[in-house]
Design an enzyme around this catalytic site. Structure first.
Site, mmCIF file in Angstrom:
data_model
loop_
_atom_site.group_PDB
_atom_site.id
_atom_site.type_symbol
_atom_site.label_atom_id
_atom_site.label_comp_id
_atom_site.label_asym_id
_atom_site.label_seq_id
_atom_site.Cartn_x
_atom_site.Cartn_y
_atom_site.Cartn_z
ATOM 1 N N ASP A 7 58.523 -12.443 -4.507
ATOM 2 C CA ASP A 7 57.308 -12.040 -5.213
ATOM 3 C C ASP A 7 56.458 -13.283 -5.415
ATOM 4 O OD1 ASP A 7 55.336 -11.119 -6.932
ATOM 5 O OD2 ASP A 7 56.686 -10.849 -8.648
ATOM 6 N N ARG A 12 53.806 -18.054 -10.340
ATOM 7 C CA ARG A 12 55.156 -18.421 -9.934
ATOM 8 C C ARG A 12 55.609 -17.603 -8.728
ATOM 9 N NH1 ARG A 12 57.512 -21.616 -13.501
ATOM 10 N NH2 ARG A 12 59.594 -21.306 -12.632
ATOM 11 N N GLY A 107 46.441 -4.359 -4.825
ATOM 12 C CA GLY A 107 47.302 -5.538 -4.785
ATOM 13 C C GLY A 107 48.725 -5.186 -4.376
ATOM 14 N N ASP A 109 51.457 -6.535 -5.252
ATOM 15 C CA ASP A 109 52.374 -6.519 -6.395
ATOM 16 C C ASP A 109 52.290 -5.195 -7.135
ATOM 17 O OD1 ASP A 109 49.763 -7.096 -7.224
ATOM 18 O OD2 ASP A 109 50.377 -8.529 -8.757
#
Length: 263
Positions: A7, A12, A107, A109
């Protein structure tokens, strides 16, 4: 053989290692970790140093194509037998449809979170909430349809905007172990922290009202992200069950990989 889940977020890189034949999404990952975005390419070195035998690499990336490509090329060089799979906003549209005008613009994610939420809680009307650098809220119905969602600045971005856009407002760090509340702030820093919390909860409440207006009775709110615990623990008196679902993007990637393997 293992599947590496990646991810690549705004702040991060999070990763997890799962057995390629794993079935249960709710079980703990074999190994997992994270590091800052600026050192994201070192994920390849991590795998080399541990001599992991990787069969599949499943990636979600919301950062630059250059960094993502450098990681992909690193794996192609060092793990030539590992298949690279990169999720996007149109992934699994045949299983989870969307009202997004252009599905590809969603997106990756968010798409992964939607896939993970549907796999973990099938046949439920859900609000899927991600509380990271940005906060996202997506409405997913029991009929496996994504109605769209909302994006707003996350906790830190809101505080940074106030600090940079004004001369005297502070930008104190939010201690993840501190307990905020929706009571009125009695000093400037408390007013900012509690105002930011109120804005996040207010967005969720608006999403709930939208679902009700559309005739969608919500069953559950799923929350993930670095600020998720703040929302759950800090006196959010909610009339719906709310569940912390850690690593939902990674779980969504694993659910997608399971779907690929079945074909």
């Amino acid at each position: 053989m293992s599947t590496l889940l990646i991810d690549l977020g705004n702040t991060r890189l999070k990763w997890a290692l799962a057995q390629s034949d794993v079935i249960c999404l709710s079980q703990d990952f074999e190994r997992q970790g994270s590091f800052p975005k600026k050192t994201a390419p070192s994920i390849v070195d991590l795998c080399i140093d541990n001599a992991w035998v990787i069969e599949h690499i499943v990636c979600s990336s919301v950062i630059s194509k250059e960094i993502t490509s450098s990681i992909q090329h690193g794996f192609e060089k060092s793990f030539p037998n590992a298949a690279w799979h990169q999720i996007n906003g149109a992934t699994l549209l045949d299983q989870i449809s969307t009202s997004y005008t252009d599905a590809a613009q969603l997106g990756s994610d968010r798409r992964a979170m939607i896939i993970g939420a549907q796999a973990l809680h099938p046949n439920k009307n859900l609000l899927v909430v991600g509380l990271g650098t940005a906060s996202t809220i997506d409405l997913l119905t029991a009929k496996s349809h994504h109605h769209g969602g909302w994006i707003l600045p996350g906790f830190s971005l809101m505080k940074e905007a106030l600090a940079s856009g004004t001369d005297r407002l502070p930008n104190g760090e939010l201690n993840p172990n501190s307990h905020l509340s929706l009571s009125i702030g009695l000093d400037t820093l408390a007013a900012i922290n509690q105002g930011v919390l109120a804005s996040q909860i207010g967005a969720i409440e608006m999403a709930k009202k939208y679902a009700a207006k559309e005739g969608i009775p919500l069953d559950l709110i799923i929350v993930d992200g670095g600020n998720a615990t703040q929302l759950i623990q800090d006196h959010y008196n909610n009339d719906l069950p709310i569940k912390l679902e850690a690593n939902l993007v990674l779980k969504g990637l694993l659910a997608w990989q399971q779907s690929i393997s079945k074909k």
